[in-house]
Design a protein around this motif. Sequence first.
Motif, PDB file in Angstrom:
ATOM      1  N   ILE A 113     -32.509  45.917 -19.858  1.00 56.68           N
ATOM      2  CA  ILE A 113     -33.143  44.793 -19.385  1.00 56.68           C
ATOM      3  C   ILE A 113     -34.596  44.621 -20.177  1.00 56.68           C
ATOM      4  CG2 ILE A 113     -34.762  44.273 -17.459  1.00 56.68           C
ATOM      5  CD1 ILE A 113     -32.893  45.691 -15.757  1.00 56.68           C
ATOM      6  N   LEU A 114     -35.356  45.658 -20.501  1.00 56.92           N
ATOM      7  CA  LEU A 114     -36.535  45.531 -21.158  1.00 56.92           C
ATOM      8  C   LEU A 114     -36.164  44.900 -22.705  1.00 56.92           C
ATOM      9  CD1 LEU A 114     -38.906  48.520 -20.085  1.00 56.92           C
ATOM     10  CD2 LEU A 114     -38.702  46.042 -19.119  1.00 56.92           C
ATOM     11  N   THR A 115     -35.247  45.574 -23.303  1.00 59.87           N
ATOM     12  CA  THR A 115     -34.918  45.121 -24.427  1.00 59.87           C
ATOM     13  C   THR A 115     -34.428  43.657 -24.750  1.00 59.87           C
ATOM     14  OG1 THR A 115     -34.159  47.163 -25.102  1.00 59.87           O
ATOM     15  CG2 THR A 115     -33.556  45.322 -26.559  1.00 59.87           C
ATOM     16  N   PHE A 116     -33.575  43.163 -23.475  1.00 59.25           N
ATOM     17  CA  PHE A 116     -33.276  41.730 -23.540  1.00 59.25           C
ATOM     18  C   PHE A 116     -34.515  40.935 -23.220  1.00 59.25           C
ATOM     19  CE2 PHE A 116     -32.443  38.114 -20.594  1.00 59.25           C
ATOM     20  CZ  PHE A 116     -31.465  37.639 -21.281  1.00 59.25           C
ATOM     21  N   MET A 117     -35.418  41.300 -22.247  1.00 61.06           N
ATOM     22  CA  MET A 117     -36.691  40.423 -22.218  1.00 61.06           C
ATOM     23  C   MET A 117     -37.479  40.210 -23.470  1.00 61.06           C
ATOM     24  SD  MET A 117     -36.891  39.415 -19.014  1.00 61.06           S
ATOM     25  CE  MET A 117     -38.627  38.950 -19.049  1.00 61.06           C
ATOM     26  N   SER A 118     -37.436  41.363 -24.216  1.00 61.17           N
ATOM     27  CA  SER A 118     -38.189  41.434 -25.533  1.00 61.17           C
ATOM     28  C   SER A 118     -37.557  40.407 -26.440  1.00 61.17           C
ATOM     29  CB  SER A 118     -38.290  42.616 -26.086  1.00 61.17           C
ATOM     30  OG  SER A 118     -39.079  42.895 -27.417  1.00 61.17           O
ATOM     31  N   GLU A 119     -36.357  40.509 -26.680  1.00 57.80           N
ATOM     32  CA  GLU A 119     -35.450  39.638 -27.578  1.00 57.80           C
ATOM     33  C   GLU A 119     -35.550  38.187 -27.165  1.00 57.80           C
ATOM     34  OE1 GLU A 119     -31.685  41.369 -28.375  1.00 57.80           O
ATOM     35  OE2 GLU A 119     -32.388  43.158 -29.494  1.00 57.80           O
ATOM     36  N   LYS A 120     -35.643  37.871 -25.782  1.00 57.92           N
ATOM     37  CA  LYS A 120     -34.987  36.604 -25.384  1.00 57.92           C
ATOM     38  C   LYS A 120     -36.672  35.791 -25.457  1.00 57.92           C
ATOM     39  CE  LYS A 120     -32.300  33.703 -23.554  1.00 57.92           C
ATOM     40  NZ  LYS A 120     -31.095  33.126 -24.363  1.00 57.92           N
ATOM     41  N   PHE A 121     -37.702  36.713 -24.645  1.00 58.45           N
ATOM     42  CA  PHE A 121     -38.885  36.035 -24.450  1.00 58.45           C
ATOM     43  C   PHE A 121     -40.211  36.513 -25.307  1.00 58.45           C
ATOM     44  CE2 PHE A 121     -36.226  35.770 -20.802  1.00 58.45           C
ATOM     45  CZ  PHE A 121     -35.927  34.359 -20.600  1.00 58.45           C
ATOM     46  N   GLY A 122     -39.879  37.505 -26.078  1.00 59.92           N
ATOM     47  CA  GLY A 122     -40.950  37.909 -26.838  1.00 59.92           C
ATOM     48  C   GLY A 122     -41.371  39.582 -26.375  1.00 59.92           C
ATOM     49  N   TYR A 123     -41.839  40.289 -27.121  1.00 57.76           N
ATOM     50  CA  TYR A 123     -42.165  41.818 -26.729  1.00 57.76           C
ATOM     51  C   TYR A 123     -43.019  41.827 -25.319  1.00 57.76           C
ATOM     52  CZ  TYR A 123     -46.890  41.595 -28.643  1.00 57.76           C
ATOM     53  OH  TYR A 123     -48.256  41.204 -28.901  1.00 57.76           O
ATOM     54  N   TYR A 124     -43.965  40.612 -25.379  1.00 55.35           N
ATOM     55  CA  TYR A 124     -44.880  40.840 -24.413  1.00 55.35           C
ATOM     56  C   TYR A 124     -44.411  40.647 -22.866  1.00 55.35           C
ATOM     57  CZ  TYR A 124     -49.671  40.178 -22.427  1.00 55.35           C
ATOM     58  OH  TYR A 124     -50.961  40.219 -21.667  1.00 55.35           O
ATOM     59  N   SER A 125     -43.345  40.095 -22.938  1.00 56.23           N
ATOM     60  CA  SER A 125     -42.588  39.769 -21.668  1.00 56.23           C
ATOM     61  C   SER A 125     -42.206  40.829 -20.946  1.00 56.23           C
ATOM     62  CB  SER A 125     -41.435  38.842 -21.739  1.00 56.23           C
ATOM     63  OG  SER A 125     -40.508  39.371 -22.600  1.00 56.23           O
ATOM     64  N   SER A 126     -41.893  42.187 -21.804  1.00 58.41           N
ATOM     65  CA  SER A 126     -41.189  43.366 -21.307  1.00 58.41           C
ATOM     66  C   SER A 126     -42.354  44.095 -20.559  1.00 58.41           C
ATOM     67  CB  SER A 126     -40.624  44.204 -22.348  1.00 58.41           C
ATOM     68  OG  SER A 126     -41.645  44.322 -23.451  1.00 58.41           O
ATOM     69  N   PHE A 127     -43.772  44.017 -21.090  1.00 57.58           N
ATOM     70  CA  PHE A 127     -44.802  44.772 -20.686  1.00 57.58           C
ATOM     71  C   PHE A 127     -44.958  43.930 -19.377  1.00 57.58           C
ATOM     72  CE2 PHE A 127     -46.631  45.474 -25.264  1.00 57.58           C
ATOM     73  CZ  PHE A 127     -45.351  46.304 -25.103  1.00 57.58           C
ATOM     74  N   ILE A 128     -44.904  42.456 -19.089  1.00 56.78           N
ATOM     75  CA  ILE A 128     -45.244  41.862 -18.028  1.00 56.78           C
ATOM     76  C   ILE A 128     -44.143  42.569 -16.851  1.00 56.78           C
ATOM     77  CG2 ILE A 128     -45.302  39.727 -16.868  1.00 56.78           C
ATOM     78  CD1 ILE A 128     -46.102  38.513 -19.512  1.00 56.78           C
ATOM     79  N   LEU A 129     -42.920  42.683 -17.370  1.00 59.99           N
ATOM     80  CA  LEU A 129     -41.909  42.921 -16.183  1.00 59.99           C
ATOM     81  C   LEU A 129     -42.306  44.417 -15.835  1.00 59.99           C
ATOM     82  CD1 LEU A 129     -39.498  42.371 -14.677  1.00 59.99           C
ATOM     83  CD2 LEU A 129     -38.205  43.104 -16.761  1.00 59.99           C
ATOM     84  N   SER A 130     -42.549  45.238 -16.627  1.00 58.87           N
ATOM     85  CA  SER A 130     -42.990  46.659 -16.420  1.00 58.87           C
ATOM     86  C   SER A 130     -44.081  46.818 -15.398  1.00 58.87           C
ATOM     87  CB  SER A 130     -43.161  47.461 -17.578  1.00 58.87           C
ATOM     88  OG  SER A 130     -42.007  47.692 -18.608  1.00 58.87           O
ATOM     89  N   SER A 131     -44.903  45.882 -15.735  1.00 64.09           N
ATOM     90  CA  SER A 131     -46.241  45.627 -14.848  1.00 64.09           C
ATOM     91  C   SER A 131     -45.925  45.285 -13.424  1.00 64.09           C
ATOM     92  CB  SER A 131     -47.259  44.857 -15.431  1.00 64.09           C
ATOM     93  OG  SER A 131     -47.669  45.490 -16.740  1.00 64.09           O
ATOM     94  N   ILE A 132     -44.961  44.492 -13.370  1.00 66.30           N
ATOM     95  CA  ILE A 132     -44.501  44.033 -11.900  1.00 66.30           C
ATOM     96  C   ILE A 132     -43.799  45.136 -11.259  1.00 66.30           C
ATOM     97  CG2 ILE A 132     -42.690  42.565 -10.828  1.00 66.30           C
ATOM     98  CD1 ILE A 132     -43.300  40.427 -13.045  1.00 66.30           C
ATOM     99  N   PHE A 133     -42.991  45.781 -12.176  1.00 72.49           N
ATOM    100  CA  PHE A 133     -42.166  47.193 -11.335  1.00 72.49           C
ATOM    101  C   PHE A 133     -43.143  48.116 -10.797  1.00 72.49           C
ATOM    102  CE2 PHE A 133     -38.191  46.346 -14.058  1.00 72.49           C
ATOM    103  CZ  PHE A 133     -37.543  45.594 -13.075  1.00 72.49           C
ATOM    104  N   VAL A 134     -44.434  48.360 -11.685  1.00 70.54           N
ATOM    105  CA  VAL A 134     -45.342  49.697 -11.238  1.00 70.54           C
ATOM    106  C   VAL A 134     -46.203  48.730 -10.448  1.00 70.54           C
ATOM    107  CG1 VAL A 134     -45.006  50.607 -13.438  1.00 70.54           C
ATOM    108  CG2 VAL A 134     -46.794  48.812 -13.113  1.00 70.54           C
ATOM    109  N   GLY A 135     -46.395  47.357 -10.373  1.00 70.93           N
ATOM    110  CA  GLY A 135     -47.135  46.849  -9.104  1.00 70.93           C
ATOM    111  C   GLY A 135     -46.180  47.114  -7.767  1.00 70.93           C
ATOM    112  N   ILE A 136     -45.230  46.867  -7.832  1.00 67.81           N
ATOM    113  CA  ILE A 136     -44.236  47.197  -6.486  1.00 67.81           C
ATOM    114  C   ILE A 136     -44.287  48.870  -6.025  1.00 67.81           C
ATOM    115  CG2 ILE A 136     -41.998  47.323  -5.583  1.00 67.81           C
ATOM    116  CD1 ILE A 136     -41.260  45.058  -7.481  1.00 67.81           C
ATOM    117  N   VAL A 137     -44.279  49.369  -7.148  1.00 70.03           N
ATOM    118  CA  VAL A 137     -44.480  51.128  -6.767  1.00 70.03           C
ATOM    119  C   VAL A 137     -45.878  51.301  -6.344  1.00 70.03           C
ATOM    120  CG1 VAL A 137     -44.633  53.227  -7.999  1.00 70.03           C
ATOM    121  CG2 VAL A 137     -42.779  51.814  -8.552  1.00 70.03           C
ATOM    122  N   SER A 138     -46.841  50.652  -6.717  1.00 70.17           N
ATOM    123  CA  SER A 138     -48.165  51.015  -6.285  1.00 70.17           C
ATOM    124  C   SER A 138     -48.386  50.738  -4.858  1.00 70.17           C
ATOM    125  CB  SER A 138     -49.458  50.235  -7.229  1.00 70.17           C
ATOM    126  OG  SER A 138     -49.178  50.618  -8.520  1.00 70.17           O
TER     127      SER A 138
END
Length: 253
Positions: free
Chosen positions: A212-237
């Motif tokens: 998932i994160l590699t796909f996001m990075s290749e499709k929308f740029g590396y920064y998009s994977s950081f955004i997605l990870s931040s969304i995941f940890v936001g849910i966890v928090s």
Amino acid sequence: MATALIAVTGVDSLILFSSVFALVVTILYYVVFDFQAKDGFINNKINTVETKTEDVWRELISGIKYVKESKLLINLMIISAFSALADNGLVNILIYTMRSIYKFSNSSVSMVFMLASFATFLGSIYVNKLKIDEGKIYIMALLANNIGIVLLLIKLPFIIPLALITTSFFGIMFYIIQNTLIQRIVPANILGRVNSFFRVSTYSLRPFSIIILTFMSEKFGYYSSFILSSIFVGIVSLLVLKMKPFLSRLSEG
């Protein structure tokens, strides 16, 4: 150890070290195997230990059934799942970002991961010295780990080492305390099965995180994977803060 060798002497030394070490392990394996075979140890083990696949699945299923009956364990499982999705696939993205975006050298990248490994070691020691209850440590460590991932949204070179060190230090504290909490909840006769279910569930999500994160990075740029990870940890928090009263009562009990 590997990152230290790369940082100090380069990649070639790591390849040489790995080759020599693999040769030594292979020799020791055959020496021990030959000794055990002559002693009849292996034949006895084969005759006395059951290793049927259905037994493994039976234990795993019983662990799943127990987890389904506990709301707290289900929440811990969800937290572990989203945490795994958020960070298991980040390593490749971080290496790419350091090398291609911020132009870190190979030795610098290796030094960053060596420092992160050392932070993991320190976290595993420090967690046992804290005098507050496990529920508070669990919440504090998980939120601090999540902050480390969110830091990646700041586009500065020094943020990546800082984020890695933060997640390594607090991440190991989180996992240690989570195991402690599970031991408090689960009876001893079923503990191994529940732990197996947690491990299998977490490890099975690792390839999905990478994909998932590699796909996001290749499709929308590396920064998009950081955004997605931040969304995941936001849910966890949000989930762990909702669990705060339950964790406090568990620690007191």
